[in-house]
Write an enzyme that holds these catalytic residues in place. Sequence first.
Site, PDB file in Angstrom:
ATOM      1  CD  GLN A 141      -8.247   7.041  -5.771  1.00  0.00           C
ATOM      2  OE1 GLN A 141      -9.445   6.736  -6.201  1.00  0.00           O
ATOM      3  NE2 GLN A 141      -7.759   7.364  -4.641  1.00  0.00           N
ATOM      4  CD  GLN A 334       2.710 -12.283  28.835  1.00  0.00           C
ATOM      5  OE1 GLN A 334       3.648 -11.564  29.303  1.00  0.00           O
ATOM      6  NE2 GLN A 334       2.731 -12.911  27.584  1.00  0.00           N
ATOM      7  NE  ARG A 337       3.910  -5.947  27.137  1.00  0.00           N
ATOM      8  CZ  ARG A 337       5.153  -6.803  26.835  1.00  0.00           C
ATOM      9  NH1 ARG A 337       5.758  -7.253  27.885  1.00  0.00           N
ATOM     10  NH2 ARG A 337       5.503  -6.698  25.489  1.00  0.00           N
ATOM     11  N   GLY A 405      10.509 -15.189  22.588  1.00  0.00           N
ATOM     12  CA  GLY A 405      11.447 -15.636  21.114  1.00  0.00           C
ATOM     13  C   GLY A 405      10.760 -16.386  20.200  1.00  0.00           C
ATOM     14  CB  THR A 426       0.180   2.724   3.925  1.00  0.00           C
ATOM     15  OG1 THR A 426       1.254   2.385   5.046  1.00  0.00           O
ATOM     16  CG2 THR A 426       0.495   3.676   2.944  1.00  0.00           C
ATOM     17  CD  GLU A 428      -9.263   2.892   0.279  1.00  0.00           C
ATOM     18  OE1 GLU A 428      -9.786   3.958   0.550  1.00  0.00           O
ATOM     19  OE2 GLU A 428      -9.113   2.326  -0.686  1.00  0.00           O
TER      20      GLU A 428
HETATM   21  C1  LIG Z   1      -6.599 -16.021  -3.247  1.00  0.00           C
HETATM   22  C2  LIG Z   1      -8.131 -15.838  -2.610  1.00  0.00           C
HETATM   23  C3  LIG Z   1      -9.055 -16.902  -2.851  1.00  0.00           C
HETATM   24  C4  LIG Z   1     -10.395 -16.592  -2.622  1.00  0.00           C
HETATM   25  C5  LIG Z   1     -11.206 -16.385  -3.521  1.00  0.00           C
HETATM   26  C6  LIG Z   1     -12.770 -16.000  -3.432  1.00  0.00           C
HETATM   27  C7  LIG Z   1     -13.458 -15.752  -4.458  1.00  0.00           C
HETATM   28  C8  LIG Z   1     -14.346 -14.535  -4.162  1.00  0.00           C
HETATM   29  C9  LIG Z   1     -15.089 -14.604  -3.201  1.00  0.00           C
HETATM   30  C10 LIG Z   1     -15.471 -12.993  -2.929  1.00  0.00           C
HETATM   31  C11 LIG Z   1     -14.370 -12.166  -2.121  1.00  0.00           C
HETATM   32  C12 LIG Z   1     -14.914 -10.756  -1.727  1.00  0.00           C
HETATM   33  C13 LIG Z   1     -13.569 -10.160  -1.396  1.00  0.00           C
HETATM   34  C14 LIG Z   1     -13.874  -8.562  -0.955  1.00  0.00           C
HETATM   35  C15 LIG Z   1     -12.907  -8.263   0.046  1.00  0.00           C
HETATM   36  C16 LIG Z   1     -12.892  -6.636   0.178  1.00  0.00           C
HETATM   37  C17 LIG Z   1     -11.804  -6.322   0.755  1.00  0.00           C
HETATM   38  C18 LIG Z   1     -10.906  -5.005  -0.020  1.00  0.00           C
HETATM   39  C19 LIG Z   1      -9.600  -5.180   0.165  1.00  0.00           C
HETATM   40  C20 LIG Z   1      -8.980  -3.828   0.534  1.00  0.00           C
HETATM   41  C21 LIG Z   1      -7.695  -3.909  -0.238  1.00  0.00           C
HETATM   42  C22 LIG Z   1      -7.612  -2.368  -0.483  1.00  0.00           C
HETATM   43  C23 LIG Z   1      -6.380  -1.914  -1.270  1.00  0.00           C
HETATM   44  C24 LIG Z   1      -5.926  -0.589  -1.248  1.00  0.00           C
HETATM   45  C25 LIG Z   1      -6.522   0.189  -2.138  1.00  0.00           C
HETATM   46  C26 LIG Z   1      -6.440   1.677  -2.370  1.00  0.00           C
HETATM   47  O1  LIG Z   1      -5.532   2.019  -1.626  1.00  0.00           O
HETATM   48  S1  LIG Z   1      -7.204   2.575  -3.349  1.00  0.00           S
HETATM   49  C27 LIG Z   1      -6.574   4.156  -3.249  1.00  0.00           C
HETATM   50  C28 LIG Z   1      -7.038   4.918  -1.903  1.00  0.00           C
HETATM   51  N1  LIG Z   1      -6.601   6.163  -1.756  1.00  0.00           N
HETATM   52  C29 LIG Z   1      -6.831   6.873  -0.956  1.00  0.00           C
HETATM   53  O2  LIG Z   1      -7.275   6.445   0.175  1.00  0.00           O
HETATM   54  C30 LIG Z   1      -6.537   8.382  -0.937  1.00  0.00           C
HETATM   55  C31 LIG Z   1      -6.688   9.077   0.151  1.00  0.00           C
HETATM   56  N2  LIG Z   1      -6.883  10.541   0.115  1.00  0.00           N
HETATM   57  C32 LIG Z   1      -8.096  11.047   0.430  1.00  0.00           C
HETATM   58  O3  LIG Z   1      -8.881  10.560   0.919  1.00  0.00           O
HETATM   59  C33 LIG Z   1      -8.427  12.347   0.024  1.00  0.00           C
HETATM   60  O4  LIG Z   1      -8.076  12.855   1.279  1.00  0.00           O
HETATM   61  C34 LIG Z   1      -9.608  12.754  -0.730  1.00  0.00           C
HETATM   62  C35 LIG Z   1      -9.370  12.471  -2.059  1.00  0.00           C
HETATM   63  C36 LIG Z   1     -10.708  11.831  -0.173  1.00  0.00           C
HETATM   64  C37 LIG Z   1      -9.762  14.226  -0.436  1.00  0.00           C
HETATM   65  O5  LIG Z   1      -8.735  15.136  -0.786  1.00  0.00           O
HETATM   66  P1  LIG Z   1      -9.026  16.713  -1.142  1.00  0.00           P
HETATM   67  O6  LIG Z   1      -9.327  17.225  -0.077  1.00  0.00           O
HETATM   68  O7  LIG Z   1      -8.116  17.287  -2.047  1.00  0.00           O
HETATM   69  O8  LIG Z   1     -10.696  16.333  -1.960  1.00  0.00           O
HETATM   70  P2  LIG Z   1     -11.757  17.306  -2.448  1.00  0.00           P
HETATM   71  O9  LIG Z   1     -11.111  18.791  -2.537  1.00  0.00           O
HETATM   72  O10 LIG Z   1     -11.910  16.568  -3.703  1.00  0.00           O
HETATM   73  O11 LIG Z   1     -12.913  17.059  -1.635  1.00  0.00           O
HETATM   74  C38 LIG Z   1     -13.103  17.470  -0.394  1.00  0.00           C
HETATM   75  C39 LIG Z   1     -14.442  17.167   0.417  1.00  0.00           C
HETATM   76  O12 LIG Z   1     -14.877  15.920  -0.077  1.00  0.00           O
HETATM   77  C40 LIG Z   1     -15.130  15.517   1.078  1.00  0.00           C
HETATM   78  N3  LIG Z   1     -14.945  14.245   1.006  1.00  0.00           N
HETATM   79  C41 LIG Z   1     -13.708  13.345   0.716  1.00  0.00           C
HETATM   80  N4  LIG Z   1     -14.000  12.210   0.634  1.00  0.00           N
HETATM   81  C42 LIG Z   1     -15.099  11.855   0.669  1.00  0.00           C
HETATM   82  C43 LIG Z   1     -15.925  10.458   0.844  1.00  0.00           C
HETATM   83  N5  LIG Z   1     -15.088   9.376   0.480  1.00  0.00           N
HETATM   84  N6  LIG Z   1     -17.175  10.762   1.003  1.00  0.00           N
HETATM   85  C44 LIG Z   1     -17.774  11.831   0.973  1.00  0.00           C
HETATM   86  N7  LIG Z   1     -16.977  13.143   1.004  1.00  0.00           N
HETATM   87  C45 LIG Z   1     -15.670  13.143   0.952  1.00  0.00           C
HETATM   88  C46 LIG Z   1     -14.582  16.324   2.277  1.00  0.00           C
HETATM   89  O13 LIG Z   1     -14.938  15.818   3.366  1.00  0.00           O
HETATM   90  C47 LIG Z   1     -14.542  17.494   1.724  1.00  0.00           C
HETATM   91  O14 LIG Z   1     -15.647  17.940   2.037  1.00  0.00           O
HETATM   92  P3  LIG Z   1     -15.879  19.451   2.328  1.00  0.00           P
HETATM   93  O15 LIG Z   1     -15.615  20.301   1.022  1.00  0.00           O
HETATM   94  O16 LIG Z   1     -17.214  19.479   2.890  1.00  0.00           O
HETATM   95  O17 LIG Z   1     -14.933  19.705   3.439  1.00  0.00           O
HETATM   96  C1  LIG Z   2      -0.267  -2.880  -0.251  1.00  0.00           C
HETATM   97  C2  LIG Z   2      -1.092  -1.425  -0.991  1.00  0.00           C
HETATM   98  C3  LIG Z   2      -1.850  -1.814  -1.774  1.00  0.00           C
HETATM   99  C4  LIG Z   2      -2.565  -0.682  -2.409  1.00  0.00           C
HETATM  100  N1  LIG Z   2      -3.490  -0.954  -3.332  1.00  0.00           N
HETATM  101  C5  LIG Z   2      -4.030   0.060  -4.217  1.00  0.00           C
HETATM  102  C6  LIG Z   2      -4.909  -0.051  -5.116  1.00  0.00           C
HETATM  103  O1  LIG Z   2      -5.511  -1.212  -5.057  1.00  0.00           O
HETATM  104  N2  LIG Z   2      -5.134   1.082  -5.949  1.00  0.00           N
HETATM  105  C7  LIG Z   2      -4.655   2.056  -5.799  1.00  0.00           C
HETATM  106  O2  LIG Z   2      -5.198   3.063  -6.344  1.00  0.00           O
HETATM  107  N3  LIG Z   2      -4.038   2.379  -4.765  1.00  0.00           N
HETATM  108  C8  LIG Z   2      -3.400   1.310  -3.975  1.00  0.00           C
HETATM  109  N4  LIG Z   2      -2.711   1.805  -2.855  1.00  0.00           N
HETATM  110  C9  LIG Z   2      -1.934   2.994  -2.865  1.00  0.00           C
HETATM  111  C10 LIG Z   2      -2.279   3.605  -1.503  1.00  0.00           C
HETATM  112  O3  LIG Z   2      -3.615   3.911  -1.695  1.00  0.00           O
HETATM  113  C11 LIG Z   2      -1.464   5.013  -1.215  1.00  0.00           C
HETATM  114  O4  LIG Z   2      -0.305   4.157  -0.889  1.00  0.00           O
HETATM  115  C12 LIG Z   2      -1.902   5.676  -0.010  1.00  0.00           C
HETATM  116  O5  LIG Z   2      -3.201   6.374  -0.556  1.00  0.00           O
HETATM  117  C13 LIG Z   2      -1.173   6.745   0.355  1.00  0.00           C
HETATM  118  O6  LIG Z   2      -0.648   7.375  -0.492  1.00  0.00           O
HETATM  119  P1  LIG Z   2       0.973   7.684  -1.018  1.00  0.00           P
HETATM  120  O7  LIG Z   2       1.718   6.325  -0.724  1.00  0.00           O
HETATM  121  O8  LIG Z   2       0.920   8.676  -1.932  1.00  0.00           O
HETATM  122  O9  LIG Z   2       1.577   8.310   0.300  1.00  0.00           O
HETATM  123  P2  LIG Z   2       1.992   9.899   0.541  1.00  0.00           P
HETATM  124  O10 LIG Z   2       0.546  10.587   0.347  1.00  0.00           O
HETATM  125  O11 LIG Z   2       3.074  10.284   0.042  1.00  0.00           O
HETATM  126  O12 LIG Z   2       2.141   9.986   2.070  1.00  0.00           O
HETATM  127  C14 LIG Z   2       3.623   9.943   2.750  1.00  0.00           C
HETATM  128  C15 LIG Z   2       3.508  10.726   3.963  1.00  0.00           C
HETATM  129  O13 LIG Z   2       3.002  12.393   3.912  1.00  0.00           O
HETATM  130  C16 LIG Z   2       1.782  12.104   4.813  1.00  0.00           C
HETATM  131  N5  LIG Z   2       0.917  13.249   4.246  1.00  0.00           N
HETATM  132  C17 LIG Z   2       0.392  12.952   2.900  1.00  0.00           C
HETATM  133  N6  LIG Z   2      -0.436  14.025   2.572  1.00  0.00           N
HETATM  134  C18 LIG Z   2      -0.704  14.837   3.951  1.00  0.00           C
HETATM  135  C19 LIG Z   2      -1.444  15.906   4.368  1.00  0.00           C
HETATM  136  N7  LIG Z   2      -2.330  16.525   3.490  1.00  0.00           N
HETATM  137  N8  LIG Z   2      -1.315  16.527   5.484  1.00  0.00           N
HETATM  138  C20 LIG Z   2      -0.474  15.685   6.359  1.00  0.00           C
HETATM  139  N9  LIG Z   2       0.116  14.537   5.923  1.00  0.00           N
HETATM  140  C21 LIG Z   2       0.105  14.305   4.643  1.00  0.00           C
HETATM  141  C22 LIG Z   2       1.368  10.715   4.773  1.00  0.00           C
HETATM  142  O14 LIG Z   2       0.358  10.806   6.073  1.00  0.00           O
HETATM  143  C23 LIG Z   2       2.471   9.900   4.811  1.00  0.00           C
HETATM  144  O15 LIG Z   2       3.035  10.165   6.291  1.00  0.00           O
HETATM  145  C24 LIG Z   2      -1.951   0.680  -2.223  1.00  0.00           C
HETATM  146  C25 LIG Z   2      -1.088   0.970  -1.349  1.00  0.00           C
HETATM  147  C26 LIG Z   2      -0.503  -0.199  -0.658  1.00  0.00           C
HETATM  148  C27 LIG Z   2       0.769  -0.156   0.259  1.00  0.00           C
END
Ligand SMILES: CCCCCCCCCCCCCCCCCCCCCCC/C=C/C(=O)SCCNC(=O)CCNC(=O)[C@H](O)C(C)(C)COP(=O)(O)OP(=O)(O)OC[C@H]1O[C@@H](n2cnc3c(N)ncnc32)[C@H](O)[C@@H]1OP(=O)(O)O
Ligand SMILES: Cc1cc2nc3c(=O)[nH]c(=O)nc-3n(C[C@H](O)[C@H](O)[C@H](O)COP(=O)(O)OP(=O)(O)OC[C@H]3O[C@@H](n4cnc5c(N)ncnc54)[C@H](O)[C@@H]3O)c2cc1C
Length: 664
Positions: A141, A334, A337, A405, A426, A428
């Site tokens: 993404q 301690q 905290r 330490g 950071t 999600e």
């Molecule tokens: C070596 C190992 C060996 C072991 C082997 C074992 C074998 C296998 C065994 C099994 C293993 C299982 C393992 C499972 C482990 C799982 C663990 C997972 C690990 C996790 C790692 C994570 C890595 C990271 C990944 C990522 O980071 S992915 C990218 C993430 N990105 C973000 O988070 C982006 C953040 N941005 C936002 O969230 C935005 O704010 C937004 C996109 C949601 C919204 O932006 P915007 O406002 O522009 O959006 P819209 O206009 O489109 O929509 C707004 C309206 O929508 C509502 N809304 C928003 N989000 C949601 C939602 N999620 N659901 C519902 N509604 C949503 C808002 O509230 C708004 O609503 P409104 O219009 O009514 O106000």
């Molecule tokens: C270890 C790691 C693993 C990841 N794995 C994945 C993955 O598997 N797949 C994937 O797609 N992505 C992945 N990501 C990306 C991750 O989802 C993004 O880094 C995260 O969503 C933050 O976006 P950004 O890095 O663009 O930060 P930015 O959005 O650029 O944020 C920078 C600063 O701006 C602030 N900011 C941004 N928007 C606003 C706002 N509207 N209002 C106020 N403050 C704001 C933030 O809070 C932050 O302080 C991973 C990231 C890391 C670090």
Amino acid sequence: MADGGGEPDQLAGERATAQFDVDGMKVAWAGSRHAVEVADRMARLVASDPVFRKDTRTMLSRKELFKDTLKKAAHAWKRIVELRLTEEEANLLRLYVDQPGYVDLHWGMFVPAIKGQGTEEQQKKWLPMAYKFQIIGCYAQTELGHGSNVQGLETTATFDPSADEFVMHSPTLTSSKWWPGGLGKASTHAVVYARLITEGKDYGIHGFIVQLRSLDDHSPLPGVTLGDIGGKFGSGAYNSMDNGVLRFDHVRIPRDQMLMRLSQVTREGKYVHSDVPKQLLYGTMVYVRQTIVADASKALSRAVCIAVRYSAIRKQFGSQDGGPETQVLNYKTQQSRLFPLLASAYAYRFVGQWLKWLYTDVTQKLEAKDYSTLPEAHACTAGLKSVTTSATADAIEECRKLCGGHGYLNSSGLPELFAVYVPACTYEGDNVQVARFLMKTVAQVATGKQPVGTIAYMGNIQHLMQCKSAVNTAEDWLNPAAIKEVFEARALRMAVNCAQNISKAPSQEEGFSELSPDLLEAAVAHVQLIIVTKFIEKLQEDIPGPGVKEQLQKLCSIYALHLLHKHLGDFLSTGCITARQGALANELLGKLYAQVRPNAVALVDAFDYTDHYLGSVLGRYDGDVYPALYEEAWKDPLNETVVPDGYQEHLRPLLKQQLKLSRL
Ligand SMILES: CCCCCCCCCCCCCCCCCCCCCCC/C=C/C(=O)SCCNC(=O)CCNC(=O)[C@H](O)C(C)(C)COP(=O)(O)OP(=O)(O)OC[C@H]1O[C@@H](n2cnc3c(N)ncnc32)[C@H](O)[C@@H]1OP(=O)(O)O
Ligand SMILES: Cc1cc2nc3c(=O)[nH]c(=O)nc-3n(C[C@H](O)[C@H](O)[C@H](O)COP(=O)(O)OP(=O)(O)OC[C@H]3O[C@@H](n4cnc5c(N)ncnc54)[C@H](O)[C@@H]3O)c2cc1C
């Protein structure tokens, strides 16, 4: 007795002072007797397998560490298949292997994205291959230019009706996919989020299944550029993960690889949106966020386990007449905290269990086309994710400091735990979404609509806006109703203040932007209320085992009252409590710390962690810390030779030169 002042039987003494049944507490922590048994079995399976060793991990080069991760993942999968492990067992096995890797994104995001956004037909085609690891997937993404702002992504998926295909393209450098875990080296496929363009119109972000590498020799397919984005914070740590970069140069995929549960593109290129809410596009993030909340309690409890056990072993000062020194755990500083962190570990555990229930409930409702609880589930997962990860990252660092330490040594396990954990703050997202949800709720309450679920308290607006806490003695704060009332009043008053101030701004968006720091604080207050409430509700359940519930009641009070103490400004400025009531809360906290003190080691034993999983010489179950620390030092590659490499080139000439100078 250990050599040189280490006192392993110190912990046996600590365990003897416990005033509750540790086995009963293990059940309360794990959720059921069955959960304790499975976790215990999986932890031992991992700890006894030499392939899963991790004690030299911080000394490996990036390449060695990555290869080690591939080896562990393959071995884990082999064991899962051989032993016919259930999903519950496999998840626990992954937990105890304790090494981030591509499997997390495959199972944690790729598979859920297909399940949540794919049609039945698409699920039938892709999931069996994914379940058997015939393909490895990731979640692509984030881009170089945009992470938080998902609507700002630039990758395009343009429909070509003449070929019935989408053309995936990265039009700019900033559109390069950047960060997805597992993308850099391991994945063969990805769910790619891109702007859908058909009939010349941009329909915004949609998900597509794209093959990236050959299933024969793993080389990138034509038009696909792939690589790892480089080393990350800390030695070992998250460097086991191949976070990657991906660019497309007009790569073609069949039309049926667009995930089509939410909307479809017809053979002719018509865009059709189904009756499913478009926010389901973000559904995978909701799923992952609830797993991240559960993981917060695991990381926090590990750090606390290490710090509590070591604080019971470590002695400093105390006796002026040559008698024994004092265990640092006896110092009130301690305790003040450390014990709130111990209480937070339990609080996050219980709120994590509740959140899992909420997620399951919402999923069942979604299947029945009931979308009413989605906004609340989204706000709860986003908010709890943000609050618990920030607090956990701070807490791990606090535990490191509490270990003095020795906490700074890799062998304490704390530096690596911190470095692996911090990115959870950071990835999600943050609390902005919760604040928006709260403002909407306040507006709805004003129109007479009765809120339900975690925001039901807002319906009690008449009382909560003007109530005054009746607490008159320190012990009055032991009453859960007294605590709940002030947390509800604080959260509601902060939210209402924000709403009133926003309404004075020229536009809602301007008001929102101007007040965003206050909104964030209101969101935190609301999320803390949820955690406190879920802890209190947990205590209303039947919790078997002598003394178990009593200990949890103390921890619940500590959790809530330390928050009250920390955010005293909020409670005072909103008029929820008086300064005297704040002082009484603090007085009670001191008393509660003294009551937890004899139970502290047993309370961390209840996490039931093996020494392998803890990975810390300071947190060893037997408390034999000093010999282990001493032994660990000799394993460092720097100690492989007595005289260091570089002596002849850099040290000897320097020393000889100083000799000559001193003779002058
Ligand atoms: C070596 C190992 C060996 C072991 C082997 C074992 C074998 C296998 C065994 C099994 C293993 C299982 C393992 C499972 C482990 C799982 C663990 C997972 C690990 C996790 C790692 C994570 C890595 C990271 C990944 C990522 O980071 S992915 C990218 C993430 N990105 C973000 O988070 C982006 C953040 N941005 C936002 O969230 C935005 O704010 C937004 C996109 C949601 C919204 O932006 P915007 O406002 O522009 O959006 P819209 O206009 O489109 O929509 C707004 C309206 O929508 C509502 N809304 C928003 N989000 C949601 C939602 N999620 N659901 C519902 N509604 C949503 C808002 O509230 C708004 O609503 P409104 O219009 O009514 O106000
Ligand atoms: C270890 C790691 C693993 C990841 N794995 C994945 C993955 O598997 N797949 C994937 O797609 N992505 C992945 N990501 C990306 C991750 O989802 C993004 O880094 C995260 O969503 C933050 O976006 P950004 O890095 O663009 O930060 P930015 O959005 O650029 O944020 C920078 C600063 O701006 C602030 N900011 C941004 N928007 C606003 C706002 N509207 N209002 C106020 N403050 C704001 C933030 O809070 C932050 O302080 C991973 C990231 C890391 C670090």
